[in-house]
Write a protein that holds these residues in place. Structure first.
Motif, PDB file in Angstrom:
ATOM      1  N   HIS A   1      21.173  30.533 -53.551  1.00 47.27           N
ATOM      2  CA  HIS A   1      22.203  30.387 -54.578  1.00 47.27           C
ATOM      3  C   HIS A   1      21.742  31.066 -55.866  1.00 47.27           C
ATOM      4  O   HIS A   1      20.594  30.907 -56.284  1.00 47.27           O
ATOM      5  CB  HIS A   1      22.445  28.899 -54.844  1.00 47.27           C
ATOM      6  N   TRP A   2      22.658  31.793 -56.515  1.00 45.71           N
ATOM      7  CA  TRP A   2      22.307  32.425 -57.796  1.00 45.71           C
ATOM      8  C   TRP A   2      21.864  31.395 -58.826  1.00 45.71           C
ATOM      9  O   TRP A   2      21.087  31.710 -59.736  1.00 45.71           O
ATOM     10  CB  TRP A   2      23.487  33.234 -58.338  1.00 45.71           C
ATOM     11  N   ALA A   3      22.329  30.153 -58.686  1.00 47.06           N
ATOM     12  CA  ALA A   3      22.009  29.112 -59.675  1.00 47.06           C
ATOM     13  C   ALA A   3      20.536  28.714 -59.656  1.00 47.06           C
ATOM     14  O   ALA A   3      20.068  28.063 -60.599  1.00 47.06           O
ATOM     15  CB  ALA A   3      22.886  27.882 -59.455  1.00 47.06           C
ATOM     16  N   VAL A   4      19.774  29.078 -58.596  1.00 48.34           N
ATOM     17  CA  VAL A   4      18.348  28.745 -58.610  1.00 48.34           C
ATOM     18  C   VAL A   4      17.635  29.436 -59.764  1.00 48.34           C
ATOM     19  O   VAL A   4      16.552  29.002 -60.172  1.00 48.34           O
ATOM     20  CB  VAL A   4      17.639  29.100 -57.279  1.00 48.34           C
ATOM     21  N   MET A   5      18.242  30.511 -60.301  1.00 47.07           N
ATOM     22  CA  MET A   5      17.607  31.218 -61.403  1.00 47.07           C
ATOM     23  C   MET A   5      17.601  30.400 -62.688  1.00 47.07           C
ATOM     24  O   MET A   5      16.979  30.776 -63.677  1.00 47.07           O
ATOM     25  CB  MET A   5      18.282  32.565 -61.629  1.00 47.07           C
ATOM     26  N   GLN A   6      18.265  29.266 -62.681  1.00 50.58           N
ATOM     27  CA  GLN A   6      18.193  28.346 -63.821  1.00 50.58           C
ATOM     28  C   GLN A   6      16.986  27.405 -63.715  1.00 50.58           C
ATOM     29  O   GLN A   6      16.598  26.782 -64.698  1.00 50.58           O
ATOM     30  CB  GLN A   6      19.479  27.525 -63.908  1.00 50.58           C
TER      31      GLN A   6
END
Length: 249
Positions: free
Chosen positions: A177-182
């Protein structure tokens, strides 16, 4: 977890998303962070027997769905205004609208810069930025763990996954998920290790967790921290209740 989908099952007023998982020998029922109920089952599982099993767990399911629905409602929303904070690799960066910029979103001088005039499409622009950063940063982060777990080479795909951090496709690709970059880097590592271990072991068996523990002896602590972080990660409003296959966490 592998992405194979069967027809949903309705039991006691609840909708159960049924997902046959190659290699699985038992039924695992979970309530996801978005309050969806997911049953990971062996391929060809008997639906009547599954319905009977679900009925025995209805009190537990009702209570957990209620708790998850409260969590979803309390998930923080962000405004695309100067000073609003957005996380990148565990650190909060303040948003700043700028007149001149080569890209809609960029991280520069300690601020997350949003090109003025893109406020209306800021959500899409930020998602695209996180995804781009993930495609650049994640492969190099993944390589040492591939060696550590002696995992087969795998294509890494950064894309929306609803409320899952990651999954494995039937062809062995890692979906992240792109949100792991948070997340802080240590928690990104947990997601990567978790999914790589699934390339060896599709189920959450004792052997699976032993494999994760060999790579990350403190994985239980990281797993709990990931749960805590998950409640505060930003997702666009339209993505907050995406129907998705299970994450198996």
């Amino acid at each position: 977890m592998h992405d194979t989908v069967a027809e949903p099952l309705e039991v006691g007023g609840l909708v159960v998303n049924v997902h046959p998982v190659p290699g699985r020998t038992s039924v695992r029922v979970t309530v996801e962070r978005d309050a969806r109920i997911v049953a990971a089952v062996p391929p060809g599982a008997d639906r009547e027997a599954l319905e009977g099993l679900i009925r025995t767990r209805l009190p537990w399911l009702y209570a957990n769905v209620r708790d998850r629905e409260v969590d979803v409602e309390q998930r923080p929303r962000r405004r695309f205004v100067d000073g609003e904070g957005f996380y990148y690799l565990g650190r909060s960066y303040r948003l700043k609208a700028v007149d001149e910029a080569t890209r809609p979103v960029a991280l520069a001088e300690g601020r997350l810069r949003l090109r003025r005039g893109h406020e209306g499409s800021a959500s899409d622009a930020l998602v695209a930025w996180y995804a781009e950063r993930g495609r650049q940063w994640l492969p190099q982060r993944l390589n040492p763990w591939v060696d550590c777990l002696e995992a087969p080479p795998a294509e890494l795909v950064v894309r929306p996954l609803g409320y899952r951090w990651g999954s494995c496709s039937d062809r062995g690709a890692l979906n992240i998920h792109w949100a792991v970059m948070q997340l802080p880097a240590a928690l990104v590592d947990y997601v990567l290790v978790h999914e790589l271990a699934h390339l060896h072991e599709p189920n959450h068996s004792p052997n699976f967790w032993r494999m994760v523990a060999r790579a990350l002896p403190d994985y239980e602590n990281r797993r709990q921290r990931l749960e805590d972080w998950g409640a505060g990660v930003w997702l666009p409003d339209e993505d907050r209740l995406w129907p998705t296959p299970p994450n198996g966490r």
